[in-house]
Scaffold this active site. Structure first.
Site, PDB file in Angstrom:
ATOM      1  N   GLU A 115       0.847  -1.205   0.000  1.00 26.15           N
ATOM      2  CA  GLU A 115       0.000   0.000   0.000  1.00 26.15           C
ATOM      3  C   GLU A 115       0.876   1.245   0.000  1.00 26.15           C
ATOM      4  O   GLU A 115       2.081   1.154   0.209  1.00 26.15           O
ATOM      5  CB  GLU A 115      -0.949   0.001   1.204  1.00 26.15           C
ATOM      6  CG  GLU A 115      -0.253   0.070   2.537  1.00 26.15           C
ATOM      7  CD  GLU A 115      -1.227   0.016   3.710  1.00 26.15           C
ATOM      8  OE1 GLU A 115      -2.444  -0.048   3.503  1.00 26.15           O
ATOM      9  OE2 GLU A 115      -0.744   0.039   4.845  1.00 26.15           O
ATOM     10  N   LYS A 117       2.848   4.607   1.083  1.00 29.43           N
ATOM     11  CA  LYS A 117       3.403   5.161   2.326  1.00 29.43           C
ATOM     12  C   LYS A 117       2.991   6.629   2.356  1.00 29.43           C
ATOM     13  O   LYS A 117       3.485   7.429   1.570  1.00 29.43           O
ATOM     14  CB  LYS A 117       4.920   5.017   2.359  1.00 29.43           C
ATOM     15  CG  LYS A 117       5.510   5.510   3.674  1.00 29.43           C
ATOM     16  CD  LYS A 117       6.993   5.229   3.760  1.00 29.43           C
ATOM     17  CE  LYS A 117       7.543   5.461   5.159  1.00 29.43           C
ATOM     18  NZ  LYS A 117       7.333   6.822   5.662  1.00 29.43           N
ATOM     19  N   ASP A 119       2.555  10.440   3.303  1.00 30.61           N
ATOM     20  CA  ASP A 119       3.485  11.438   3.809  1.00 30.61           C
ATOM     21  C   ASP A 119       2.747  12.361   4.773  1.00 30.61           C
ATOM     22  O   ASP A 119       2.407  13.489   4.442  1.00 30.61           O
ATOM     23  CB  ASP A 119       4.071  12.220   2.622  1.00 30.61           C
ATOM     24  CG  ASP A 119       5.396  12.855   2.985  1.00 30.61           C
ATOM     25  OD1 ASP A 119       5.865  12.637   4.117  1.00 30.61           O
ATOM     26  OD2 ASP A 119       5.960  13.567   2.144  1.00 30.61           O
ATOM     27  N   TYR A 227      -4.129   2.011   9.035  1.00 31.02           N
ATOM     28  CA  TYR A 227      -3.381   0.944   8.365  1.00 31.02           C
ATOM     29  C   TYR A 227      -2.931  -0.201   9.264  1.00 31.02           C
ATOM     30  O   TYR A 227      -2.286  -1.126   8.784  1.00 31.02           O
ATOM     31  CB  TYR A 227      -2.204   1.474   7.561  1.00 31.02           C
ATOM     32  CG  TYR A 227      -1.255   2.419   8.279  1.00 31.02           C
ATOM     33  CD1 TYR A 227      -0.531   2.015   9.384  1.00 31.02           C
ATOM     34  CD2 TYR A 227      -1.079   3.723   7.802  1.00 31.02           C
ATOM     35  CE1 TYR A 227       0.341   2.875  10.015  1.00 31.02           C
ATOM     36  CE2 TYR A 227      -0.201   4.592   8.426  1.00 31.02           C
ATOM     37  CZ  TYR A 227       0.504   4.163   9.533  1.00 31.02           C
ATOM     38  OH  TYR A 227       1.362   5.024  10.145  1.00 31.02           O
ATOM     39  N   LYS A 316      11.045   3.493  -0.912  1.00 25.65           N
ATOM     40  CA  LYS A 316      10.874   4.931  -1.124  1.00 25.65           C
ATOM     41  C   LYS A 316      11.008   5.335  -2.597  1.00 25.65           C
ATOM     42  O   LYS A 316      11.781   4.738  -3.345  1.00 25.65           O
ATOM     43  CB  LYS A 316      11.925   5.709  -0.309  1.00 25.65           C
ATOM     44  CG  LYS A 316      11.900   5.417   1.182  1.00 25.65           C
ATOM     45  CD  LYS A 316      10.702   5.993   1.886  1.00 25.65           C
ATOM     46  CE  LYS A 316      10.884   7.444   2.247  1.00 25.65           C
ATOM     47  NZ  LYS A 316      11.716   7.686   3.417  1.00 25.65           N
ATOM     48  N   CYS A 410      14.710  45.088 -21.218  1.00 29.96           N
ATOM     49  CA  CYS A 410      14.912  43.685 -21.598  1.00 29.96           C
ATOM     50  C   CYS A 410      16.388  43.310 -21.477  1.00 29.96           C
ATOM     51  O   CYS A 410      17.249  44.000 -22.029  1.00 29.96           O
ATOM     52  CB  CYS A 410      14.420  43.463 -23.021  1.00 29.96           C
ATOM     53  SG  CYS A 410      14.801  41.808 -23.639  1.00 29.96           S
ATOM     54  N   CYS A 413      17.630  42.669 -25.366  1.00 36.99           N
ATOM     55  CA  CYS A 413      17.716  43.714 -26.406  1.00 36.99           C
ATOM     56  C   CYS A 413      17.658  45.130 -25.847  1.00 36.99           C
ATOM     57  O   CYS A 413      17.836  46.091 -26.592  1.00 36.99           O
ATOM     58  CB  CYS A 413      16.610  43.515 -27.443  1.00 36.99           C
ATOM     59  SG  CYS A 413      14.971  43.910 -26.795  1.00 36.99           S
ATOM     60  N   CYS A 428       8.908  42.067 -22.720  1.00 37.65           N
ATOM     61  CA  CYS A 428       9.821  42.901 -23.487  1.00 37.65           C
ATOM     62  C   CYS A 428       8.999  43.499 -24.628  1.00 37.65           C
ATOM     63  O   CYS A 428       8.260  42.790 -25.317  1.00 37.65           O
ATOM     64  CB  CYS A 428      10.950  42.033 -24.035  1.00 37.65           C
ATOM     65  SG  CYS A 428      11.781  42.760 -25.452  1.00 37.65           S
ATOM     66  N   CYS A 434      14.027  41.997 -30.744  1.00 35.62           N
ATOM     67  CA  CYS A 434      14.667  41.299 -29.627  1.00 35.62           C
ATOM     68  C   CYS A 434      15.142  39.915 -30.078  1.00 35.62           C
ATOM     69  O   CYS A 434      14.351  39.098 -30.549  1.00 35.62           O
ATOM     70  CB  CYS A 434      13.678  41.162 -28.472  1.00 35.62           C
ATOM     71  SG  CYS A 434      14.361  40.236 -27.083  1.00 35.62           S
TER      72      CYS A 434
END
Ligand code: IVH
Length: 482
Positions: A115, A117, A119, A227, A316, A410, A413, A428, A434
């Protein structure tokens, strides 16, 4: 004032109704009524309880709102210790685990329950004659913190178990966590209230459960998955772990549907890969899968080494988050001139690859997260999604680190940067003057879904534009590249 029989009956009916709707919603994931209808029934019960205060009952669904703050948490000793699990990070380590199990049991082929794990945080719940009486965090595994009033506010956790012949005492083990979508809306709320945001659902769940004021916990969307059984008196548990979980589910406890009985290393690895593929789509975060020898007799026979069982292991996944240092913040210019701030990072292994850049999305995001050069940051790479900076570790910020400012011209450019009032992105204004925009436009033109020009990739476009060989797509024809 005596409570009229009819009122008493109505209160009882409403409580049963509301608990049933909680169960349908949180445990079965199959709501029977709309939220509005639920609220209507809830308010009806609240009204009755406020008219007849002698009717108030700690198990009433209206009481899942928290009570007066505690001065501190009491310590609770677990009847059976809450142990940790050994970790496996590779198929070799899983193979070695299965070998040790088979040798320990003197069996050719062992059945496992596999099943996710979760967190979140491990928790132990005690039910006496089916009534929830106390719950504690894992703590050091032997003694944890008494968080009973907080747990009462977790709506997916039944205050009363279902069914007949309930054990005199049942200690249920499981995990408290927060769904991703609930985490997102909690953070949105924190943000709009000017309060601190949480770095991830796990931290949010931990921070919410360890509140001395259970009214705060009540306002946080926590969930629970059972669980295992820690201790039991006055009843027998079924003889396999899968049957134990089915039984817990029949008692009205939420149990994760993603559980499978599998055989041998092949079965374990198949489950690992299957969950790995589904991981990003699950409503909650997982950091691996857990394999447990299914037969409880076999579990007993295998026993424990130091603080972990020999009969179970956590396999893991590569961590999706890691911390690293911001070496620089650069601004990239896209095809439409959009400026995207990007953090250049000290290389870090996350989500299974080494990451050196992470997007900061746009100016607003950058400002909100307040990322500065030299900061230590949490970087996240989930699935194939572009790595992003999640948060700054503020405690590690160097004194005098300057706030980052988006450039007003920018970086490629020199044209003015403009940001329309209703847009999140700054752009820009140079258009095809550019070079950055020109490069992106050419790449777009050459891409598979447009003209599909073979061999005209990023490197070649860079050279052609930087050396002024190509200015527009027309030049590609002139040069015979198409
Ligand atoms: S079973 C004796 N199942 O992992 C076996 N643990 O590293 C007891 N955890 O503190 C644990 N998901 O909080 C088990 N499906 C799962 C789990 C799980 C998460 C956590 C648990 C424990 C930690 C051990």
């Amino acid at each position: 004032m005596a409570v009229p029989k009819a009122v008493l009956a109505q209160a009882q009916t409403l409580r049963t109704e509301l608990e049933r709707h909680n169960y349908q919603y949180y445990v079965l994931d199959q709501p029977l009524v709309s939220d509005a209808e639920f609220d209507r029934l809830f308010r009806q019960l609240q009204q009755i309880e406020s008219d007849y205060p002698e009717l108030v009952d700690p198990e009433s669904p209206t009481q899942r709102v928290g009570g007066s703050p505690l001065p501190e948490f009491r310590q609770l000793t677990h009847r059976t210790p809450m142990l940790s699990l050994n970790n496996a990070f590779s198929e070799e380590e899983v193979t070695a685990f299965d070998r040790r199990v088979r040798e320990g049991l003197d069996e050719e082929d062992v059945e496992y329950l596999a099943e996710p794990k979760f967190d979140g945080l491990a928790i132990s719940l005690s039910y006496e004659q089916g009534r929830f009486i106390r719950g504690a965090t894992r703590g050091d595994g032997y003694t944890g913190e008494d968080v009973t009033p907080n747990l009462r506010t977790v709506k997916s956790m039944p205050l009363r178990l279902r069914g007949k012949a309930l054990p005199a005492l049942l200690e249920v083990r499981g995990e408290v966590l927060m769904y991703r979508r609930d985490f997102d809306s909690l953070n949105e709320r924190q943000r709009s209230n000017g309060e601190k945001e949480f770095a991830n659902p796990r931290n949010a769940a931990a921070g919410s459960l360890r509140q001395l004021d259970s009214r705060i916990t009540a306002a946080r969307p926590l969930r629970f998955f059972a669980y295992a059984v820690g201790a039991i008196e006055g009843a027998a548990v079924p003889n396999s772990h899968s049957a134990v979980e089915d039984w817990l589910q029949s008692l009205g406890l939420p149990v994760c549907p993603e559980r499978r009985v599998v055989h041998a290393v092949q079965g374990l690895m198949r489950f690992y890969h299957l969950m790995g593929e589904r991981r990003a789509g699950l409503p909650y975060e997982i950091d691996g899968v857990v394999y447990k020898v299914n037969s409880l007799a076999a579990q007993q026979q295998l026993g424990y080494v130091s603080r972990a069982p020999r009969f179970a292991i956590a396999h893991k996944y590569p961590a999706e988050e890691a911390t690293t240092e911001v070496l620089a913040i650069e601004v990239q210019v896209g095809r439409t001139g959009a400026l995207t701030p990007v953090a250049r990072l000290a290389p870090v292994f996350v989500g299974g690859v080494t990451v050196t850049n992470a997007t900061l999305h746009n100016e607003d995001e950058l400002r909100r997260k307040d990322v500065r050069i030299g900061d230590t940051v949490v970087v996240r790479r989930a699935g194939d999604v572009i790595p992003e900076v999640v948060a700054v570790v503020r405690e590690k910020r160097a004194k005098g680190a300057a706030e980052f400012r988006m450039p007003t011209s920018c970086p490629v450019c020199g044209s003015a940067v403009v940001r329309l009032p209703d847009e999140a992105v700054a752009r820009c204004s140079g258009g095809l003057v550019c070079a950055a925009q020109r490069k992106q436009a050419l790449l777009h033109f050459a891409s598979r879904r447009a003209m599909d020009i073979e061999g005209l990739g990023e490197k070649l476009v860079d050279q052609l534009v930087d050396q002024n060989i190509v200015k527009t797509a027309a030049d590609l024809y002139r040069l015979g590249l198409v």
